[in-house]
Design a protein around this motif. Sequence first.
Motif, PDB file in Angstrom:
ATOM      1  N   UNK A 232      30.463 -20.978  34.440  1.00 15.44           N
ATOM      2  CA  UNK A 232      29.672 -22.119  33.964  1.00 15.44           C
ATOM      3  C   UNK A 232      28.188 -21.837  34.175  1.00 15.44           C
ATOM      4  N   UNK A 233      27.903 -21.351  35.344  1.00 11.72           N
ATOM      5  CA  UNK A 233      26.504 -21.130  35.721  1.00 11.72           C
ATOM      6  C   UNK A 233      25.820 -20.206  34.707  1.00 11.72           C
TER       7      UNK A 233
ATOM      8  N   UNK B 258      15.337 -23.493  29.462  1.00  8.48           N
ATOM      9  CA  UNK B 258      14.524 -23.899  28.290  1.00  8.48           C
ATOM     10  C   UNK B 258      14.097 -25.353  28.453  1.00  8.48           C
ATOM     11  N   UNK B 259      15.041 -26.190  28.897  1.00 12.99           N
ATOM     12  CA  UNK B 259      14.718 -27.624  29.078  1.00 12.99           C
ATOM     13  C   UNK B 259      13.608 -27.766  30.110  1.00 12.99           C
TER      14      UNK B 259
ATOM     15  N   UNK C 178      22.764 -31.540  37.589  1.00 11.85           N
ATOM     16  CA  UNK C 178      21.594 -30.630  37.549  1.00 11.85           C
ATOM     17  C   UNK C 178      20.498 -31.236  38.420  1.00 11.85           C
TER      18      UNK C 178
ATOM     19  N   UNK D  98      20.681 -20.638  30.963  1.00 11.89           N
ATOM     20  CA  UNK D  98      19.609 -20.388  29.982  1.00 11.89           C
ATOM     21  C   UNK D  98      19.135 -21.668  29.277  1.00 11.89           C
ATOM     22  N   UNK D  99      20.054 -22.548  28.981  1.00  7.94           N
ATOM     23  CA  UNK D  99      19.671 -23.790  28.270  1.00  7.94           C
ATOM     24  C   UNK D  99      18.858 -24.686  29.207  1.00  7.94           C
TER      25      UNK D  99
ATOM     26  N   UNK E 104      22.064 -25.880  39.759  1.00  9.63           N
ATOM     27  CA  UNK E 104      23.303 -26.473  39.220  1.00  9.63           C
ATOM     28  C   UNK E 104      24.174 -26.791  40.430  1.00  9.63           C
TER      29      UNK E 104
ATOM     30  N   UNK F 186      26.608 -19.462  31.885  1.00  4.96           N
ATOM     31  CA  UNK F 186      26.611 -19.967  30.506  1.00  4.96           C
ATOM     32  C   UNK F 186      25.508 -20.996  30.315  1.00  4.96           C
ATOM     33  N   UNK F 187      25.394 -21.861  31.303  1.00  5.15           N
ATOM     34  CA  UNK F 187      24.546 -23.056  31.068  1.00  5.15           C
ATOM     35  C   UNK F 187      23.085 -22.810  31.452  1.00  5.15           C
TER      36      UNK F 187
ATOM     37  N   UNK G 266      10.234 -26.603  28.720  1.00  2.87           N
ATOM     38  CA  UNK G 266       9.713 -27.560  27.706  1.00  2.87           C
ATOM     39  C   UNK G 266       9.144 -28.775  28.437  1.00  2.87           C
TER      40      UNK G 266
END
Lengths: 748, 748
Positions: free
Chosen positions: B580-581, B590-591, B627, B586-587, B641, B583-584, B594
Motif C-alpha cells: 500500500x505504502x 503530489x498532494x 494520512x 507518490x500521490x 501513512x 503504491x499510494x 500542491x
Amino acid sequence: MADSSGQQGKGRRVQPQWSPPAGTQPCRLHLYNSLTRNKEVFIPQDGKKVTWYCCGPTVYDASHMGHARSYISFDILRRVLKDYFKFDVFYCMNITDIDDKIIKRARQNHLFEQYREKRPEAAQLLEDVQAALKPFSVKLNETTDPDKKQMLERIQHAVQLATEPLEKAVQSRLTGEEVNSCVEVLLEEAKDLLSDWLDSTLGCDVTDNSIFSKLPKFWEGDFHRDMEALNVLPPDVLTRVSEYVPEIVNFVQKIVDNGYGYVSNGSVYFDTAKFASSEKHSYGKLVPEAVGDQKALQEGEGDLSISADRLSEKRSPNDFALWKASKPGEPSWPCPWGKGRPGWHIECSAMAGTLLGASMDIHGGGFDLRFPHHDNELAQSEAYFENDCWVRYFLHTGHLTIAGCKMSKSLKNFITIKDALKKHSARQLRLAFLMHSWKDTLDYSSNTMESALQYEKFLNEFFLNVKDILRAPVDITGQFEKWGEEEAELNKNFYDKKTAIHKALCDNVDTRTVMEEMRALVSQCNLYMAARKAVRKRPNQALLENIALYLTHMLKIFGAVEEDSSLGFPVGGPGTSLSLEATVMPYLQVLSEFREGVRKIAREQKVPEILQLSDALRDNILPELGVRFEDHEGLPTVVKLVDRNTLLKEREEKRRVEEEKRKKKEEAARRKQEQEAAKLAKMKIPPSEMFLSETDKYSKFDENGLPTHDMEGKELSKGQAKKLKKLFEAQEKLYKEYLQMAQNGSFQ
Amino acid sequence: MADSSGQQGKGRRVQPQWSPPAGTQPCRLHLYNSLTRNKEVFIPQDGKKVTWYCCGPTVYDASHMGHARSYISFDILRRVLKDYFKFDVFYCMNITDIDDKIIKRARQNHLFEQYREKRPEAAQLLEDVQAALKPFSVKLNETTDPDKKQMLERIQHAVQLATEPLEKAVQSRLTGEEVNSCVEVLLEEAKDLLSDWLDSTLGCDVTDNSIFSKLPKFWEGDFHRDMEALNVLPPDVLTRVSEYVPEIVNFVQKIVDNGYGYVSNGSVYFDTAKFASSEKHSYGKLVPEAVGDQKALQEGEGDLSISADRLSEKRSPNDFALWKASKPGEPSWPCPWGKGRPGWHIECSAMAGTLLGASMDIHGGGFDLRFPHHDNELAQSEAYFENDCWVRYFLHTGHLTIAGCKMSKSLKNFITIKDALKKHSARQLRLAFLMHSWKDTLDYSSNTMESALQYEKFLNEFFLNVKDILRAPVDITGQFEKWGEEEAELNKNFYDKKTAIHKALCDNVDTRTVMEEMRALVSQCNLYMAARKAVRKRPNQALLENIALYLTHMLKIFGAVEEDSSLGFPVGGPGTSLSLEATVMPYLQVLSEFREGVRKIAREQKVPEILQLSDALRDNILPELGVRFEDHEGLPTVVKLVDRNTLLKEREEKRRVEEEKRKKKEEAARRKQEQEAAKLAKMKIPPSEMFLSETDKYSKFDENGLPTHDMEGKELSKGQAKKLKKLFEAQEKLYKEYLQMAQNGSFQ
C-alpha cells in the motif's frame, strides 16, 4: 517401565525415563572452496555469523553479461545462505573507482572532447589521424592475442574507410557542409585511435582531477541500476577506494613495517620472495602454478604501470605494486612516499580488512581474478595480520561464454546487461542461471534461454491452475477435505522432494538439481490434479496451496520472484485488497476536491497564480502518475486512473496539437500583420503619386498624377482612363483614411 | 607452509594444507518437554522433517480467549520452527465433532426450538418451568464447584425474576401482547433450565441424526474464521472425527487384539492395569500423580457416560472408554460390538496414528488436557503400536486468566475471540502473547494489553521514521555512504542483537526475551538517528533499512505482520509489489507539494480562506484516510501513512486537548473578568461610604465616614484608627482612578 509390583493404586509419583531420539545424521552445507579445489563442509567461525567480501566492479563502462554472471550467482548464493540456511550474513562489496583503466578512459574522453570542441579543420584532422596511425600500427604488429589483433585490424580498416571520402571532399573543394559530415564520420571512427594518441602526447598535462571522479560516479550509478533491474540485493555495506585512501596508506605502511614490502622510487612493492620464504605464510594459495606468470602479473599492474622503468624498480619480477607513484596527468594522494595512488590488489585487502578484520568466512569473485588479484590479496592481508587464514572459503563464479565463444568487444558479442534485459526479463535470466552450476562455465545462448523460458511457462501454468482451483467457491470448512490415499501419497512425495532439495542445496548449492526436483514435484501435482478431474472430484485445496506456496517461497529465496520488501506494519490492516484502483482512488478524490476548492476561491479573489498551479498539476504532474483530471465547467472534476504510458502519449499528443494550434495562430497573426502593413503601406501613397512609379506602363500624366498616355506615347482609351480614375478614387478614400488615423495617433 | 627450499622460481605446484575453522559450538533449539518437565535438546527423528499433531477444538460454541491462548501460541511455535529454524514441519490438527457436549447441546437446542415453535400458553409455560426447576434445584444442591454453583444460582434467580411478572400478567388478565412479551422474557431466561428438563424427558426420542452434524459444522466454520482473523495459519491437514469412524473402530479392535482392551455391555474399555503392568509400557507418563484421580477421569468420559451402570462395566475405576454403546437419542455408528460411538481420547490416537504413524516428533495441547486426555492418548497408541515412544516431545501451552481470575461463564468474564477483536487488533493480541512465555499462565488484562500497545507504538514510530529517512531524495550512489565509527558500532550492536535473539529462540522459543532485545535494538537506532540529526548529518540509509527489514522479517515470522501469501509469479512484472505504502505515497507526495505551493501563494497574497482549506485538509480530511501531514516551518511537510484508527484516536485526542485548552482559556478569561468586575465594584465605593455598611463592627462614624466607636460604643484605639485611616486612603486613590476612567469613557 511400570514398577514390578504391577500394583496400580494411586499411581507411581515419577515420570518414566526419557531420552531424545537418535535422529538422523543431518546433511550439512558443503561449498566448493578454491583454496582446496574441493567441496568442504562449511563452518562459520562465530556462531551463525558469516562475514563475506565480494570484489565489486571497476566502474568505467556499462556493465555486461560477464558482470551479470558473477553478481547474479553470488546473489543466489547469498540469498540461499541467508534465507534458506539462515546464516547471519554480513555482505560487503567494493567499487573500484581508482584504477589505471579509469584514469586512461577519463583522460582520453576529456582530451578527445577538447579536441572535438576545437573543431579542427579537415586537413588538420587528416594529418592528426595519420600521426595517430603510426603508434597504432606498432601496437597492432606487437599484438599477439588473436581477439585483440582482430579488433585493432577492424579499427584500422574503419579509419581508412572514413579517411578516403574526407580526402576526396578536401581535394574537390566541396561545400563546408559536405566536408563537415565527412569530418564527423572520421572523428567517430578514429575516436579510440585519436584518444590514444592525444593521451600519449597531452595526457601528462591534464591537471583537472575532477574528471577522474565524475566518470566512475556515473558508471557506479549505472551499475546499481542494472543490479536493481536484475533483482540483485544491494550489499550490506559498500566501500569505494576513493573514500578509503588513508586506510590503504596505513595498510601499506604496516606491510612495510612487517618486512614484506619495500619502497622503490616513490612506489611501494610487495616482496613475494620474503613472504613465500616465511614459515608462517604461503604465497599463491589459489593458483600456485601461476606464480611467476609475468603476463598475468602485468595485467594486474594496470596499463599505466607496466613501463620498463617500473619493472626495474622491483626486486623480483614476481613482486607487485602496493602503492604507485603518480606521473604527471595521473591523480595522486599524499602519502609517506611522495604523491601516488593505491595499487589494484591492496584496495580490497585494506577495505575488507577494515570492515571484516583478520579473518573472514567467505571471499568471492570471478574465476579469472584468482591470480594475481586474489592470491595477492591473500598475501597482503596475511602479511598485514601476520596470520595464515585471512579467507576461510574462497568462492569463484564460473566464466560466461556467448554462444560458445569468449565474450569480447572484438568479436562484437559484447552484450551489456541493458541489451540482455531488452530480450529477456530479469526472472528469465535468473532461471537460466539457476539451471546451471554457479562455479562452472555458463553459455549464454538462445538454447540456454529457451529452456529457461520453457521452465518459466511450465511453472506458471501450474500456479495459474492452482489459483483457479483455489477460487472455486467453497465454504470455509470445504477447504479441508478428508485425505484419501492420493493425498497421502502426494504429500509423501512433497516431503521427499523437500528433503531431496535440501540435500541438493547442501551439496554446494546445486540449484540445477533443485530446479529439476521442483519440476518433478509440479509434474506429480499435475498428475494428481488430472486424476481428480478424471473422476469429477475436487482436488484438495489446502494440500495444493501448501505445495504452491512452498515453490513460490523457494523462488523468492532464489530471487526469481520479488519479495515484498515493505517495512514495518502494513498500513490499512489485514487483507487490504491492494487493487491499485481501489487503493489509490480515495487519495485522488481528496486531491481533486482540495484542488477544486482552491480554484473556486482563486477565481473569486482573482489569484491567477493559483489557477496556473492547478492547471500544471493536471497537465504536467498527474499524468506522470497515470492520473487524468477532466475539468468540466460547473461539474466536479472527473478523476481517472489510466495506464501511465498511454497517458504520457496522450499528453505528448495534446502538446503537439497545442503547439500546432499555437504555430497556426502565430502564422495567422503574422500574415494578418503583413497584410495590415501592406495595406498601410498602400494607404500611405497619395493618389497623385500612385501611378507615377509605373513608368513601364505610362509615359505621360495629368496634373493629378493620372496617366494619360501609355508607354508608346499613345493616348489612353476612355475605358482605360475610366478604370484608372476608379483606382484613383479608391486610393483617395484610403489615403484620407490614413490621414485620419495619423491624426488620432492610432499607429503606436 | 612454503617449501623449505624457499626457492620461488615457477612456484610450487601444490596448494598449501587447509582445514576448516573450529567454529563455535552452535546453540541448539531446546523445548520444554512435558514428558520430562525439562528443557530438552530438540532432535527430529528424520532429518529436518517434524511431524506435529495438535488437539483441535470441540466445536459446539463460539471460540473464546482460552482457545486463542493455545492456538496463537502454537501458531508462533510452528512459525518459528518452520520459518526461523527451517524445520520441514507437517502440522495436523483435528476437529472434535462427535462428543457428549455436542450431542447434549444439539439435542437441547433442537427440543427447545420445537417447544418454542409450539408457542405454549402462559399457564403451560409456568407449569413446565416449575417442573424443570425441581431437577435443577437437586443439581444445584449437589454442585460443589464454587464457580458452577454461582452460575446455577444466577440462573435460578433470573428465572424467578421472569416468572413473577408473567404470573401477575396472567392473574390480572392483561392483553395478549403484554402476556406474550412476558412469555418471551421467561422463555429466554429459562432456556438452559427448560432445555435440560426437555432433554432429560424427551432426549431419548430424538432420532434426527442430522442435528448432530449441523451444530458442529456451523461452529467449525466459525472457529476457522476466528483463526483467520487472528492470523493463525491453517493446519497442513485437518481431520474430523465424523470422517474417521472406520479408522477408529479398527484402532480399538487392534488394542483389544493386543490385549489392552475389553468389551463390556456393548462398550469397550482400556485396561490400564494390564497396560501399566507390562514391561514395555508405562501409564500416566505426563501426570503420574493424577493416576486414580476419579474426578479428572470422569470429566474425560463425557457428561452422557458417567452414570453408575457405566462405571460398573469397568474392571477398574481407572479404566476409560475406547468405544461407548449409544443409548436412544444418541447418534451411533456400526461396529463389531453393536451400535455406538468413539470415546473422547481414542479419536486423537486413531487420526494422528493414521497420518503420522507409530512415532511423531511433537504433540501439542492445552495444559489442562495432560490428564486424562493426553496420558490416555499415549496409552492407547503405544498399546496399538506396541512401542514406548508415540510422542517424543509433548508441548502444553499455559493457562489464560482474565485480570487474575480463571475464565468461566459463571464469573461473567467469558470473552469470545470476536469480543476481544472488537477491543484490540489481532496484531496487538499477538504482541501481548509474544511478550509472555508460551508455557506459563498468561493474564489477559488491560495492563497486559497496554504494554502491548506501547510496544506496537514504539516500533511503529521507528518504522515511520526510517521510511521518512529513506524517502529523502538521494541519487542512487547516495544510499551507500562511507561508514564511520557510529555506523560500525550500530552494525556491531545489530549483529550482537541477532545473536542474542537466536540464543533466546533456542531457549524454548523465549519470545519474551526476543521482544526485549528487539526493543533495545530500536532504542540503539533511535540514539544513532538522534546523534546524526544533532550534527545535521544524514543517517546511513542502507544500514537503517537493513535493521528495519530484519525487524519486519522477525515480526512476519511471529505472525505479527501479515506475510504476502500470493502464489507464483506476481502479475504486472517486477516492482508492482503492491505494498500500500509504495503504491499510494507518490500521490500523497503530489498532494502535499500542491498544498505547499498553494499555501505559499495564499500567504503572499493574503488569502486566508485558502489557508483554512489547507488546514482542514490536514486536520479533518486526511486523517480519515490514515494520512498524517506534519508541517514544519521552512521545511517540506512530512507525509506519514499511519494506521487509520490510531490516527483518528490521535485526532480525537488533539481535539480533546484543544477543547480543554479552549475551556481553560475561557475559564481564565472569565475569572479575569470577574476579578476586574469585583475590582471595579470596589473602586466605585466612595471612601466615605466604605465603612458605613459595617454596622456589625462599628456604632459611630465621623463626618468622613471613618468609624470612631466599635460595636459596644467603645472608642477605637489609636492603632485601630490608624489602620482604618490607611484603608480609607487606599480607597480614596481607587475611587479617584474610577472617576478618571468614567470621565474618559473607558467602560464601553
